[in-house]
Design a protein around this motif. Structure first.
Motif, PDB file in Angstrom:
ATOM      1  N   THR A  22       9.494   0.745 -11.011  1.00 62.67           N
ATOM      2  CA  THR A  22       8.713   1.582 -10.086  1.00 62.67           C
ATOM      3  C   THR A  22       9.569   1.997  -8.901  1.00 62.67           C
ATOM      4  N   PHE A  23      10.336   1.038  -8.359  1.00 62.65           N
ATOM      5  CA  PHE A  23      11.217   1.328  -7.226  1.00 62.65           C
ATOM      6  C   PHE A  23      12.216   2.424  -7.595  1.00 62.65           C
ATOM      7  N   SER A  57      13.093   3.046   0.737  1.00 67.07           N
ATOM      8  CA  SER A  57      14.457   2.973   0.200  1.00 67.07           C
ATOM      9  C   SER A  57      15.061   1.566   0.294  1.00 67.07           C
ATOM     10  N   ASN A  58      14.309   0.595   0.802  1.00 70.64           N
ATOM     11  CA  ASN A  58      14.854  -0.748   1.003  1.00 70.64           C
ATOM     12  C   ASN A  58      14.628  -1.612  -0.236  1.00 70.64           C
ATOM     13  N   LYS A  59      15.716  -1.996  -0.867  1.00 71.19           N
ATOM     14  CA  LYS A  59      15.656  -2.767  -2.109  1.00 71.19           C
ATOM     15  C   LYS A  59      15.140  -4.188  -1.888  1.00 71.19           C
ATOM     16  N   PHE A  66       0.833  -1.200   0.000  1.00 75.87           N
ATOM     17  CA  PHE A  66       0.000   0.000   0.000  1.00 75.87           C
ATOM     18  C   PHE A  66       0.875   1.261   0.000  1.00 75.87           C
ATOM     19  N   ILE A  67       1.941   1.276   0.810  1.00 78.51           N
ATOM     20  CA  ILE A  67       2.837   2.439   0.893  1.00 78.51           C
ATOM     21  C   ILE A  67       3.470   2.724  -0.472  1.00 78.51           C
ATOM     22  N   PHE A  68       3.983   1.680  -1.125  1.00 78.97           N
ATOM     23  CA  PHE A  68       4.594   1.872  -2.443  1.00 78.97           C
ATOM     24  C   PHE A  68       3.568   2.341  -3.467  1.00 78.97           C
TER      25      PHE A  68
END
Length: 192
Positions: free
Chosen positions: A182-183, A156-158, A96-98
């Motif tokens: 998207t990231f 920021s966590n891959k 949801f956050i992304f």
């Protein structure tokens, strides 16, 4: 009860050191972490550490997680030393956050501050709460509202793209929830 190292208090990699050697009839033991146990026995500590690190690196290359703390939304399953990553119920919050952040970035009319505030509002509206994974093993995890720090760490966590970082390199796992493009777009916006 988990024993802790007599010297430093950690509960990781505990071994039991005989105060009086067993060969001399000793029965009393003291819990020590591997680091302090190696120091007590005056072993070639650096060589032991290199061997342990190379074993962890080999595990990482084979998709096993060589560290203990896990990112929000994931848990570790499997036996000690051969743990794999698996999403837990909180992964829907991360997703949801992304999605919300990317949606707001695509609108192209919001500042970084506004996007963070709007994401906070959306999380609160859905009554989503954050818990520190270090407390997840306890019966009552310490749930709280998300902070700016929590959001920044998640965004920021891959690991959420299907890769985890170990010893400066990235290794794949099978449970990514966001595509790499998207990231990267989110990272470019956050770093602009």
């Amino acid at each position: 009860m988990i024993d802790k190292c007599y010297e430093c208090g950690t509960s990781r990699d505990i071994v039991y050191h005989h105060v009086v050697p067993k060969s001399k009839g000793g029965t009393k033991t003291v819990p020590l972490c591997e680091f302090h146990h190696e120091l007590v026995h005056n072993k070639k500590f650096i060589e032991m550490r290199k061997l342990k690190d190379s074993k962890k690196l080999e595990l990482a290359k084979n998709g096993f997680i060589p560290f203990g703390n896990m990112a929000f939304g994931y848990k570790l399953i499997g036996e000690r030393g051969r743990k794999k990553l698996k999403p837990n119920n909180d992964i829907k919050i991360v997703s949801f956050i992304f999605k919300k952040t990317f949606e707001l970035i695509k609108d192209n009319c919001w500042s970084k501050t506004m996007i963070t505030q709007k994401t906070f509002r959306a999380l609160n509206k859905k009554n989503y709460l954050y818990h520190n994974s270090r407390h997840a093993a306890r019966e009552n995890p310490k749930y709280k509202k998300f902070s700016n720090h929590n959001l920044r760490n998640i965004l920021s966590n891959k690991i959420y793209t299907g890769y985890f970082k170990y010893s400066g390199n990235f290794y794949p796992h099978n449970h990514g929830i966001i595509d790499k493009i998207t990231f990267e777009q989110i990272q470019n916006f956050r770093n602009s």
